[in-house]
Design a protein around this motif. Structure first.
Motif, mmCIF file in Angstrom:
data_model
loop_
_atom_site.group_PDB
_atom_site.id
_atom_site.type_symbol
_atom_site.label_atom_id
_atom_site.label_comp_id
_atom_site.label_asym_id
_atom_site.label_seq_id
_atom_site.Cartn_x
_atom_site.Cartn_y
_atom_site.Cartn_z
ATOM 1 N N PHE A 1 5.870 8.930 -1.901
ATOM 2 C CA PHE A 1 4.785 9.102 -2.867
ATOM 3 C C PHE A 1 3.466 8.782 -2.172
ATOM 4 O O PHE A 1 3.281 7.662 -1.676
ATOM 5 N N THR A 2 2.563 9.762 -2.107
ATOM 6 C CA THR A 2 1.337 9.602 -1.313
ATOM 7 C C THR A 2 0.046 9.695 -2.117
ATOM 8 O O THR A 2 -1.039 9.539 -1.554
ATOM 9 N N ARG A 3 0.150 9.945 -3.417
ATOM 10 C CA ARG A 3 -1.061 10.101 -4.212
ATOM 11 C C ARG A 3 -1.808 8.769 -4.329
ATOM 12 O O ARG A 3 -1.272 7.786 -4.844
ATOM 13 N N ARG A 4 -3.044 8.753 -3.843
ATOM 14 C CA ARG A 4 -3.897 7.579 -4.012
ATOM 15 C C ARG A 4 -4.425 7.602 -5.442
ATOM 16 O O ARG A 4 -5.226 8.471 -5.807
ATOM 17 N N LEU A 5 -3.954 6.687 -6.264
ATOM 18 C CA LEU A 5 -4.302 6.726 -7.684
ATOM 19 C C LEU A 5 -5.810 6.605 -7.868
ATOM 20 O O LEU A 5 -6.444 5.725 -7.276
ATOM 21 N N PRO A 6 -6.390 7.497 -8.672
ATOM 22 C CA PRO A 6 -7.837 7.404 -8.909
ATOM 23 C C PRO A 6 -8.152 6.108 -9.650
ATOM 24 O O PRO A 6 -7.394 5.678 -10.525
ATOM 25 N N ALA A 7 -9.250 5.486 -9.283
ATOM 26 C CA ALA A 7 -9.556 4.181 -9.862
ATOM 27 C C ALA A 7 -10.999 3.810 -9.626
ATOM 28 O O ALA A 7 -11.716 4.470 -8.873
ATOM 29 N N SER A 8 -11.393 2.721 -10.263
ATOM 30 C CA SER A 8 -12.722 2.166 -10.020
ATOM 31 C C SER A 8 -12.762 1.568 -8.615
ATOM 32 O O SER A 8 -11.732 1.454 -7.939
ATOM 33 N N ALA A 9 -13.935 1.153 -8.191
ATOM 34 C CA ALA A 9 -14.100 0.603 -6.843
ATOM 35 C C ALA A 9 -13.208 -0.617 -6.621
ATOM 36 O O ALA A 9 -12.761 -0.887 -5.506
ATOM 37 N N ASP A 10 -12.914 -1.356 -7.698
ATOM 38 C CA ASP A 10 -12.085 -2.554 -7.575
ATOM 39 C C ASP A 10 -10.644 -2.215 -7.177
ATOM 40 O O ASP A 10 -9.980 -3.006 -6.511
ATOM 41 N N PHE A 11 -10.171 -1.049 -7.617
ATOM 42 C CA PHE A 11 -8.761 -0.729 -7.457
ATOM 43 C C PHE A 11 -8.453 0.407 -6.492
ATOM 44 O O PHE A 11 -7.329 0.542 -6.027
ATOM 45 N N VAL A 12 -9.438 1.229 -6.165
ATOM 46 C CA VAL A 12 -9.168 2.415 -5.354
ATOM 47 C C VAL A 12 -8.648 2.042 -3.966
ATOM 48 O O VAL A 12 -7.886 2.799 -3.348
ATOM 49 N N LYS A 13 -8.999 0.851 -3.494
ATOM 50 C CA LYS A 13 -8.562 0.405 -2.170
ATOM 51 C C LYS A 13 -7.046 0.279 -2.062
ATOM 52 O O LYS A 13 -6.491 0.275 -0.964
ATOM 53 N N TYR A 14 -6.361 0.155 -3.197
ATOM 54 C CA TYR A 14 -4.911 -0.034 -3.163
ATOM 55 C C TYR A 14 -4.144 1.266 -2.907
ATOM 56 O O TYR A 14 -2.964 1.232 -2.582
ATOM 57 N N GLY A 15 -4.817 2.409 -3.073
ATOM 58 C CA GLY A 15 -4.206 3.691 -2.720
ATOM 59 C C GLY A 15 -2.947 4.006 -3.497
ATOM 60 O O GLY A 15 -2.876 3.800 -4.712
ATOM 61 N N ALA A 16 -1.935 4.526 -2.774
ATOM 62 C CA ALA A 16 -0.631 4.834 -3.372
ATOM 63 C C ALA A 16 0.184 3.547 -3.362
ATOM 64 O O ALA A 16 1.117 3.371 -2.586
ATOM 65 N N PHE A 17 -0.180 2.639 -4.256
ATOM 66 C CA PHE A 17 0.299 1.258 -4.185
ATOM 67 C C PHE A 17 1.721 1.093 -4.736
ATOM 68 O O PHE A 17 2.269 1.981 -5.397
ATOM 69 N N HIS A 18 2.293 -0.062 -4.448
ATOM 70 C CA HIS A 18 3.629 -0.422 -4.922
ATOM 71 C C HIS A 18 3.668 -0.368 -6.447
ATOM 72 O O HIS A 18 2.857 -0.998 -7.108
ATOM 73 N N THR A 19 4.563 0.419 -6.999
ATOM 74 C CA THR A 19 4.749 0.655 -8.443
ATOM 75 C C THR A 19 3.877 1.798 -8.954
ATOM 76 O O THR A 19 4.051 2.255 -10.082
ATOM 77 N N GLY A 20 2.969 2.300 -8.120
ATOM 78 C CA GLY A 20 2.052 3.342 -8.577
ATOM 79 C C GLY A 20 2.740 4.615 -9.032
ATOM 80 O O GLY A 20 2.214 5.354 -9.876
ATOM 81 N N GLU A 21 3.931 4.898 -8.488
ATOM 82 C CA GLU A 21 4.630 6.143 -8.824
ATOM 83 C C GLU A 21 5.349 6.093 -10.163
ATOM 84 O O GLU A 21 5.711 7.144 -10.717
ATOM 85 N N VAL A 22 5.564 4.892 -10.719
ATOM 86 C CA VAL A 22 6.417 4.777 -11.907
ATOM 87 C C VAL A 22 5.851 5.553 -13.096
ATOM 88 O O VAL A 22 6.583 6.260 -13.792
ATOM 89 N N ALA A 23 4.558 5.439 -13.323
ATOM 90 C CA ALA A 23 3.960 6.157 -14.454
ATOM 91 C C ALA A 23 4.072 7.671 -14.288
ATOM 92 O O ALA A 23 4.160 8.405 -15.280
ATOM 93 N N TYR A 24 4.078 8.161 -13.059
ATOM 94 C CA TYR A 24 4.270 9.591 -12.797
ATOM 95 C C TYR A 24 5.739 9.971 -13.023
ATOM 96 O O TYR A 24 6.034 11.003 -13.644
ATOM 97 N N ALA A 25 6.650 9.151 -12.534
ATOM 98 C CA ALA A 25 8.077 9.481 -12.598
ATOM 99 C C ALA A 25 8.580 9.597 -14.028
ATOM 100 O O ALA A 25 9.498 10.379 -14.308
ATOM 101 N N TYR A 26 7.971 8.842 -14.946
ATOM 102 C CA TYR A 26 8.427 8.875 -16.334
ATOM 103 C C TYR A 26 7.359 9.446 -17.259
ATOM 104 O O TYR A 26 7.413 9.267 -18.471
ATOM 105 N N ASP A 27 6.382 10.159 -16.619
ATOM 106 C CA ASP A 27 5.358 10.924 -17.342
ATOM 107 C C ASP A 27 4.573 10.051 -18.316
ATOM 108 O O ASP A 27 4.347 10.427 -19.468
ATOM 109 N N ASN A 28 4.147 8.882 -17.838
ATOM 110 C CA ASN A 28 3.486 7.907 -18.699
ATOM 111 C C ASN A 28 2.054 7.584 -18.270
ATOM 112 O O ASN A 28 1.583 6.463 -18.464
ATOM 113 N N LEU A 29 1.349 8.564 -17.718
ATOM 114 C CA LEU A 29 -0.035 8.316 -17.316
ATOM 115 C C LEU A 29 -0.895 7.874 -18.497
ATOM 116 O O LEU A 29 -1.882 7.142 -18.321
ATOM 117 N N LYS A 30 -0.516 8.287 -19.693
ATOM 118 C CA LYS A 30 -1.336 7.994 -20.875
ATOM 119 C C LYS A 30 -1.473 6.493 -21.142
ATOM 120 O O LYS A 30 -2.385 6.064 -21.846
#
Length: 495
Positions: free
Chosen positions: A390-419
């Motif tokens: 999983f390589t998508r760097r999750l879009p975020a504010s300046a505080d969080f964008v540095k974490y990129g494709a962070f640990h657990t970041g894919e879970v919301a995508y895998a279960y279609d829960n971006l909302k």
């Protein structure tokens, strides 16, 4: 008792349950169904016992308590959506939740049982990103389970071993997972699920749990497929210490608490025990008869199709060293192999050194574990394995964008829960969530993630090393850092 066709009331082994429906009325939701007796009082540090039966219809419309743990305050990139609710938190936690789109018990839909992460010390089934509605809309019965964490789930002690009846202690959290899977085997048909088509899935410690369940002889027949996101225990011996070592640790914990017996420990308030000792599965001779690596080497694991992978920025790093400090550390740590190491994890300047340190952390903790699992399984030429990054760097504010494709970041995508996440999502994120969640649902249904309209995802084998890159433009490519992973594995095994 005759089952109502609309699942308004469902009969379980312990009694009748009713739930609720989603806004559109096409998904039945049951929250807080007990799958075992409360593990409190004399049942603290015992294998889960059967749930007590009840009269009438139990309303299962609210989440049960999360397992006993510290206060779930946000930290780092982990905002509230990644964490359990502040309340309730209790030892009385052995409950599960079910989402089903079935119209009747006769449908036999495939089942996904999700196991949460949290380092075996935190987590729970009420975390927002584990919501099962979107997956249920794809024709899958979604179940998310609680299990004991921390000292309550992973405490070994000679006295506990002696009283257990199987000469083992320590893996109570894993036994909870097995009890939940037995509940699914016995009851999920009444929710329109197929008890013979169950996929276990988990992330981080949940993925390590999946690894343990695939290895455990007690898991036989309880599931037919496995999804393991960022976590396994193939390389480091610290991941699965031996029973005697864990018992010695347990004796020290008891002494530090001023307790002279298990009876005294069982009488202590749960709040006084939170955070005491380390929490992780052990080689206990019962749930895990041997190390996971040895069980697989002997061919004694449960042979099931596997979907596994890890994230581009799967790392937990502290203060990063500059290039000179980093190169000095590598020279001290790897000696004659340092030059080869620095070719794979270079440090021509401070920025490159920082990137390398993040990659090292990722590869040591997650990458080489899931990579080794994929290689071991593919080389046996039995059940197929599909690998992703999983390589998508999750879009975020300046505080969080540095974490990129962070640990657990894919879970919301895998279960279609971006909302559930307050992020500046772009069109590509919603498209990626649709793609990944469809891959996952297809795998649950058939043991193969491929399907119409999706980029082809080849089964993994060590010679071609084709994996699916799950990013802005999903595509199958050779594993990009195979040489580095091979080096890491060789170094770890040589020590």
């Amino acid at each position: 008792m005759a089952q109502k066709s609309d699942l308004a009331v469902v009969k379980t082994d312990a009694g009748l349950v009713s739930g609720s429906t989603n806004i559109t009325g096409d998904i039945h939701i049951f929250k807080g169904i007990p799958f075992a007796a409360p593990p409190v009082g004399p049942l603290r540090w015992k294998a889960p016992q059967p749930a007590k039966s009840w009269a009438g219809v139990k309303q299962c419309t609210t989440f049960a308590a999360s397992p006993m743990q510290g206060k779930p305050d946000p930290f780092g990139v982990y905002t509230r959506e990644f964490l359990i609710p502040y309340e309730p938190i209790s030892e009385d936690c052995l409950y599960l939740n079910v989402w089903s789109g079935a119209k009747s018990a006769a449908e036999k839909r495939p089942v996904l049982v999700y196991i949460y992460g949290g380092g075996f010390a935190t987590g729970g089934a009420a975390v927002p990103i584990y919501d099962g509605e979107a997956t249920a809309k794809k024709g899958v019965v979604f179940v998310v389970i609680n299990y004991r964490v921390g000292i309550f789930g992973f405490f070994a002690h000679p006295e506990l071993t002696k009283e257990s009846g199987h000469n083992a202690s320590g893996n109570y959290g894993l036994m909870d997972q097995l009890a939940a899977l037995k509940w699914v085997k016995q009851n999920i048909a009444a929710f329109g699920g197929d008890p013979d088509k169950v996929t276990i899935a988990g992330q981080s410690a949940g993925s390590m749990s999946v690894n343990c369940l695939v290895a455990s002889p007690l898991g036989k027949g309880l599931f037919q497929q496995a999804i393991a996101e960022s976590g396994a225990s193939f390389i480091s011996p610290r991941s699965n210490p031996e029973l005697q070592q864990a018992e010695e640790s347990g004796v020290k914990i008891a002494q530090s608490l001023g307790a002279h017996s298990i009876a005294e420990l069982r009488n202590m308030p749960a709040a006084e025990l939170v955070g005491k000792g380390q929490a992780h599965p052990i080689v206990d001779s019962y749930v895990l008869p041997e190390s996971i690596a040895q069980i697989f080497a002997d061919g004694k694991e449960n042979d099931v199709p596997l979907l596994t992978g890890w994230n581009e920025d799967d790392a937990f790093v502290g203060k990063l060293k500059n290039a000179e400090e980093y190169k000095k550390q590598i020279a001290e740590q790897y000696g004659t192999n340092a030059a080869a190491f620095l070719q794979l994890y270079p440090a021509a300047n401070d920025a490159e050194a920082e990137t390398s340190q993040i990659r090292i952390n990722r590869d040591q903790i997650f990458g080489m574990q899931n990579y080794t699992w994929a290689n071991v399984q593919s080389q046996k030429e039995r059940s197929k394995v599909y690998v992703y990054r999983f390589t998508r760097r999750l879009p975020a504010s300046a505080d969080f964008v540095k974490y990129g494709a962070f640990h657990t970041g894919e879970v919301a995508y895998a279960y279609d829960n971006l909302k559930f996440l307050n992020r500046p999502w772009q069109k590509v994120d919603h498209q990626l969530a649709t793609t990944i969640s469809t891959y996952w649902a297809n795998f649950v249904k058939t043991g193969n993630p491929n399907g119409q309209g999706l980029p082809a995802w080849p089964a993994y084998n060590a010679s071609t090393s084709q994996i699916m890159i799950l990013g802005e433009s999903p595509a199958a490519k050779p594993l990009p850092d195979q040489a580095a992973l091979n080096f890491m594995v060789e170094q770890a095994r040589g020590k």
